[in-house]
Design an enzyme around this catalytic site. Structure first.
Site, PDB file in Angstrom:
ATOM      1  N   LYS A 119      48.077  15.669 -14.135  1.00 38.89           N
ATOM      2  CA  LYS A 119      47.400  15.286 -12.893  1.00 38.89           C
ATOM      3  C   LYS A 119      47.535  13.789 -12.648  1.00 38.89           C
ATOM      4  O   LYS A 119      47.881  13.355 -11.540  1.00 38.89           O
ATOM      5  CB  LYS A 119      45.920  15.667 -12.946  1.00 38.89           C
ATOM      6  CG  LYS A 119      45.167  15.381 -11.640  1.00 38.89           C
ATOM      7  CD  LYS A 119      43.674  15.503 -11.794  1.00 38.89           C
ATOM      8  CE  LYS A 119      43.087  14.244 -12.392  1.00 38.89           C
ATOM      9  NZ  LYS A 119      41.612  14.206 -12.338  1.00 38.89           N
ATOM     10  N   ASP A 137      43.552  18.564  -8.863  1.00 37.75           N
ATOM     11  CA  ASP A 137      42.217  18.195  -9.319  1.00 37.75           C
ATOM     12  C   ASP A 137      41.253  19.303  -8.919  1.00 37.75           C
ATOM     13  O   ASP A 137      41.672  20.376  -8.481  1.00 37.75           O
ATOM     14  CB  ASP A 137      41.794  16.842  -8.748  1.00 37.75           C
ATOM     15  CG  ASP A 137      41.531  16.903  -7.247  1.00 37.75           C
ATOM     16  OD1 ASP A 137      41.879  17.916  -6.609  1.00 37.75           O
ATOM     17  OD2 ASP A 137      40.968  15.928  -6.709  1.00 37.75           O
TER      18      ASP A 137
END
Length: 207
Positions: A119, A137
């Protein structure tokens, strides 16, 4: 399903501003550290502490030599400051020792840095380096699961699904619009389905 993913991207692309940012735009090193600090806290909180942090430790060379107790005090408002201070100092050291003080751009190299996962790496690549990436996310995952009926919150599976069903040049933009959509409309507890521009193609709305 490919048409649904692409349709969602096209609708959200028109629904939200062309310029979307959550963390303050900075150089690659400072942005990377900002993303590491953003775990388990708000972007607003990170934006509050980073000016002080980077005023004192603007480069990887500076942060690599920082006193960890001082760093902890600066980043304390972001939560989990003990682990975060350790990670960002070690990350800075790794950049200095392994990459001659320059933040790497390749995914596999970024993943060798302490505190950096997919991420964080994708966030850096897509927001600062101009490279394609899907940033999974909490907000993005929630939207993708509801709209596409994925049935999984595992970040890599969500990322892989979207990547397989959306042209590469759409990845970065969709990361931002879907994320903003999750913050503005597709809330965790009470999604505003009546105000959702993609409700007609949403798997959850159709139930």
């Amino acid at each position: 399903m490919k048409n649904i993913v692409l349709s969602a991207h096209k609708v959200l692309d028109l629904a939200y501003p062309k310029e979307i940012s959550f963390l303050e735009k900075r150089n690659p090193f400072q942005f990377l550290i900002s993303v590491v600090l953003s775990a388990q806290t708000t972007d607003e909180r990170v934006n509050q502490v980073t000016p002080t942090l980077f005023a004192k430790y603007p480069t990887s060379k500076d942060l690599a030599k920082a006193d960890i107790e001082d760093v902890k005090q600066i980043i304390r408002p972001t939560g989990f400051f003990n682990a975060k201070a350790k990670h960002i100092i070690e990350c800075a050291k790794a950049i200095e020792d392994n990459f001659d003080g320059k933040v790497p751009t390749e995914m596999q190299e970024l993943l060798t840095l302490p505190g950096v996962g997919r991420k964080t790496a994708n966030c850096l690549r897509s927001n600062v380096l101009g490279l394609p990436g899907i940033v999974v996310d909490t907000h993005f995952s929630r939207v993708a699961n509801r709209v596409f009926g994925l049935g999984t919150r595992e970040p890599e599976k969500v990322e892989r699904y979207v990547c397989e069903n959306l042209p590469e040049d759409c990845w970065s933009r969709f990361s931002m619009t879907a994320n903003l959509h999750g913050r503005m409309v597709c809330h965790a507890a009470k999604p505003e389905c009546n105000n959702c521009p993609i409700r007609e193609i949403c798997n959850d709305f159709a139930k």
